[in-house]
Design a protein around this motif. Sequence first.
Motif, PDB file in Angstrom:
ATOM      1  N   VAL A  44      55.371   2.474  48.909  1.00  0.00           N
ATOM      2  CA  VAL A  44      55.658   3.463  47.868  1.00  0.00           C
ATOM      3  C   VAL A  44      54.402   3.864  47.105  1.00  0.00           C
ATOM      4  CG1 VAL A  44      56.862   3.797  45.663  1.00  0.00           C
ATOM      5  CG2 VAL A  44      58.087   2.820  47.608  1.00  0.00           C
ATOM      6  N   THR A  45      53.628   2.892  46.636  1.00  0.00           N
ATOM      7  CA  THR A  45      52.435   3.203  45.841  1.00  0.00           C
ATOM      8  C   THR A  45      51.449   4.053  46.633  1.00  0.00           C
ATOM      9  OG1 THR A  45      52.699   1.174  44.557  1.00  0.00           O
ATOM     10  CG2 THR A  45      50.522   2.197  44.532  1.00  0.00           C
ATOM     11  N   GLU A  46      51.257   3.737  47.887  1.00  0.00           N
ATOM     12  CA  GLU A  46      50.337   4.492  48.735  1.00  0.00           C
ATOM     13  C   GLU A  46      50.822   5.924  48.946  1.00  0.00           C
ATOM     14  OE1 GLU A  46      48.395   3.981  53.177  1.00  0.00           O
ATOM     15  OE2 GLU A  46      49.215   2.226  52.166  1.00  0.00           O
ATOM     16  N   VAL A  47      52.120   6.102  49.158  1.00  0.00           N
ATOM     17  CA  VAL A  47      52.688   7.442  49.365  1.00  0.00           C
ATOM     18  C   VAL A  47      52.565   8.261  48.082  1.00  0.00           C
ATOM     19  CG1 VAL A  47      54.794   8.743  49.859  1.00  0.00           C
ATOM     20  CG2 VAL A  47      54.236   6.711  51.205  1.00  0.00           C
ATOM     21  N   PHE A  48      52.883   7.663  46.940  1.00  0.00           N
ATOM     22  CA  PHE A  48      52.791   8.379  45.667  1.00  0.00           C
ATOM     23  C   PHE A  48      51.358   8.824  45.404  1.00  0.00           C
ATOM     24  CE2 PHE A  48      52.323   8.831  41.096  1.00  0.00           C
ATOM     25  CZ  PHE A  48      53.444   9.579  40.758  1.00  0.00           C
ATOM     26  N   GLU A  49      50.404   7.945  45.625  1.00  0.00           N
ATOM     27  CA  GLU A  49      48.996   8.297  45.406  1.00  0.00           C
ATOM     28  C   GLU A  49      48.541   9.399  46.354  1.00  0.00           C
ATOM     29  OE1 GLU A  49      46.805   4.618  45.528  1.00  0.00           O
ATOM     30  OE2 GLU A  49      47.677   3.940  43.629  1.00  0.00           O
ATOM     31  N   ALA A  50      49.026   9.388  47.589  1.00  0.00           N
ATOM     32  CA  ALA A  50      48.665  10.437  48.551  1.00  0.00           C
ATOM     33  C   ALA A  50      49.323  11.766  48.203  1.00  0.00           C
ATOM     34  CB  ALA A  50      49.059  10.010  49.966  1.00  0.00           C
ATOM     35  N   ALA A  51      50.505  11.710  47.580  1.00  0.00           N
ATOM     36  CA  ALA A  51      51.260  12.920  47.252  1.00  0.00           C
ATOM     37  C   ALA A  51      50.802  13.582  45.968  1.00  0.00           C
ATOM     38  CB  ALA A  51      52.750  12.593  47.152  1.00  0.00           C
ATOM     39  N   THR A  52      49.956  12.910  45.205  1.00  0.00           N
ATOM     40  CA  THR A  52      49.485  13.449  43.927  1.00  0.00           C
ATOM     41  C   THR A  52      47.968  13.479  43.917  1.00  0.00           C
ATOM     42  OG1 THR A  52      49.570  11.237  42.921  1.00  0.00           O
ATOM     43  CG2 THR A  52      51.530  12.631  42.677  1.00  0.00           C
ATOM     44  N   GLY A  53      47.405  13.928  42.818  1.00  0.00           N
ATOM     45  CA  GLY A  53      45.958  14.105  42.738  1.00  0.00           C
ATOM     46  C   GLY A  53      45.573  15.326  43.557  1.00  0.00           C
ATOM     47  N   ASP A  54      44.469  15.241  44.283  1.00  0.00           N
ATOM     48  CA  ASP A  54      44.030  16.349  45.128  1.00  0.00           C
ATOM     49  C   ASP A  54      44.918  16.404  46.366  1.00  0.00           C
ATOM     50  OD1 ASP A  54      42.759  18.236  46.695  1.00  0.00           O
ATOM     51  OD2 ASP A  54      40.811  17.253  46.661  1.00  0.00           O
ATOM     52  N   VAL A  55      45.734  17.451  46.477  1.00  0.00           N
ATOM     53  CA  VAL A  55      46.676  17.585  47.601  1.00  0.00           C
ATOM     54  C   VAL A  55      46.203  18.624  48.622  1.00  0.00           C
ATOM     55  CG1 VAL A  55      48.623  16.785  46.216  1.00  0.00           C
ATOM     56  CG2 VAL A  55      48.178  19.256  46.408  1.00  0.00           C
ATOM     57  N   THR A  56      44.967  19.064  48.477  1.00  0.00           N
ATOM     58  CA  THR A  56      44.425  20.103  49.353  1.00  0.00           C
ATOM     59  C   THR A  56      44.524  19.730  50.826  1.00  0.00           C
ATOM     60  OG1 THR A  56      42.861  20.616  47.569  1.00  0.00           O
ATOM     61  CG2 THR A  56      42.435  21.634  49.706  1.00  0.00           C
ATOM     62  N   GLY A  57      44.396  18.454  51.152  1.00  0.00           N
ATOM     63  CA  GLY A  57      44.414  18.022  52.536  1.00  0.00           C
ATOM     64  C   GLY A  57      45.741  18.182  53.239  1.00  0.00           C
ATOM     65  N   TRP A  58      46.841  18.072  52.514  1.00  0.00           N
ATOM     66  CA  TRP A  58      48.146  18.168  53.175  1.00  0.00           C
ATOM     67  C   TRP A  58      48.990  19.355  52.726  1.00  0.00           C
ATOM     68  CZ3 TRP A  58      52.720  17.761  50.408  1.00  0.00           C
ATOM     69  CH2 TRP A  58      52.641  17.175  49.134  1.00  0.00           C
ATOM     70  N   TRP A  59      48.724  19.915  51.559  1.00  0.00           N
ATOM     71  CA  TRP A  59      49.504  21.054  51.067  1.00  0.00           C
ATOM     72  C   TRP A  59      48.937  22.313  51.693  1.00  0.00           C
ATOM     73  CZ3 TRP A  59      53.577  20.715  47.521  1.00  0.00           C
ATOM     74  CH2 TRP A  59      54.097  21.929  47.085  1.00  0.00           C
ATOM     75  N   ASP A  60      49.699  23.017  52.494  1.00  0.00           N
ATOM     76  CA  ASP A  60      49.145  24.129  53.269  1.00  0.00           C
ATOM     77  C   ASP A  60      49.659  25.513  52.890  1.00  0.00           C
ATOM     78  OD1 ASP A  60      51.701  23.785  54.304  1.00  0.00           O
ATOM     79  OD2 ASP A  60      51.091  23.963  56.388  1.00  0.00           O
ATOM     80  N   HIS A  61      50.235  25.669  51.713  1.00  0.00           N
ATOM     81  CA  HIS A  61      50.646  26.988  51.229  1.00  0.00           C
ATOM     82  C   HIS A  61      49.875  27.259  49.940  1.00  0.00           C
ATOM     83  CE1 HIS A  61      53.832  26.409  54.077  1.00  0.00           C
ATOM     84  NE2 HIS A  61      54.477  27.491  53.727  1.00  0.00           N
ATOM     85  N   SER A  62      49.193  28.385  49.873  1.00  0.00           N
ATOM     86  CA  SER A  62      48.398  28.700  48.701  1.00  0.00           C
ATOM     87  C   SER A  62      48.371  30.207  48.466  1.00  0.00           C
ATOM     88  CB  SER A  62      46.966  28.168  48.870  1.00  0.00           C
ATOM     89  OG  SER A  62      46.346  28.783  49.985  1.00  0.00           O
ATOM     90  N   PHE A  63      47.998  30.586  47.263  1.00  0.00           N
ATOM     91  CA  PHE A  63      47.819  31.998  46.955  1.00  0.00           C
ATOM     92  C   PHE A  63      46.470  32.487  47.465  1.00  0.00           C
ATOM     93  CE2 PHE A  63      51.103  31.123  43.754  1.00  0.00           C
ATOM     94  CZ  PHE A  63      51.924  32.209  43.962  1.00  0.00           C
ATOM     95  N   TRP A  64      45.473  31.631  47.453  1.00  0.00           N
ATOM     96  CA  TRP A  64      44.119  31.977  47.870  1.00  0.00           C
ATOM     97  C   TRP A  64      43.922  31.508  49.306  1.00  0.00           C
ATOM     98  CZ3 TRP A  64      41.293  35.292  45.392  1.00  0.00           C
ATOM     99  CH2 TRP A  64      39.924  35.386  45.643  1.00  0.00           C
TER     100      TRP A  64
END
Length: 191
Positions: A44-64
């Motif tokens: 859980v702790t590892e997943v939460f840390e990966a899902a928050t903070g800088d999410v540029t690596g996995w979040w692939d929808h953006s305005f720019w």
Amino acid sequence: MISLAALLLVAAQPATGSAAETAIQAFEPQGFTTRFTVEIEAPVTEVFEAATGDVTGWWDHSFWPDPAEMVIEPRFDGRFYERFEAGSDNGTLHARVIFVRAPYQLRLHGPLGLSGRAFDMVTSWSLEDAGAGDRTAFTVELHMAGEIDAEMAAIVRSVWVHFIDARLRPWVEADCHLAPDEACSAFVTQP
């Protein structure tokens, strides 16, 4: 002093010129709720840390097209923002963090990708151990209201399923969150 009745009378007069061409269109406010759970092979702790903070690596929808950063600040009144270019104040605020109990819960309030509509959404994350401390059940619950119909609500749900199941899960399971500046093997396509 102009009375309220006089102001209403002026406002009720038909518009002339180019302003008349701009019609007022009504929409039917609607509301929808949905939830889903994805299991991720990590604590859980590892997943939460990966899902928050800088999410540029996995979040692939953006305005720019290639944002300098996308960040979910995992603290109350934190922001989920996208900065268009490094060092610039140009960007967008996707949502605000309105509740956090790290590493188990996070709640966002904001339109995310539907900015520009009369739309309101609360996105809740719940993370819990799904087995022996090395597997996480990641539940997303969405509450949507406003300028949205059932078709758009289904699209919002499918995009969130994409984010968690097709992006975050492989990002974590391939250990890409441990080396976020390197290309993620989970997202590399073979020729």
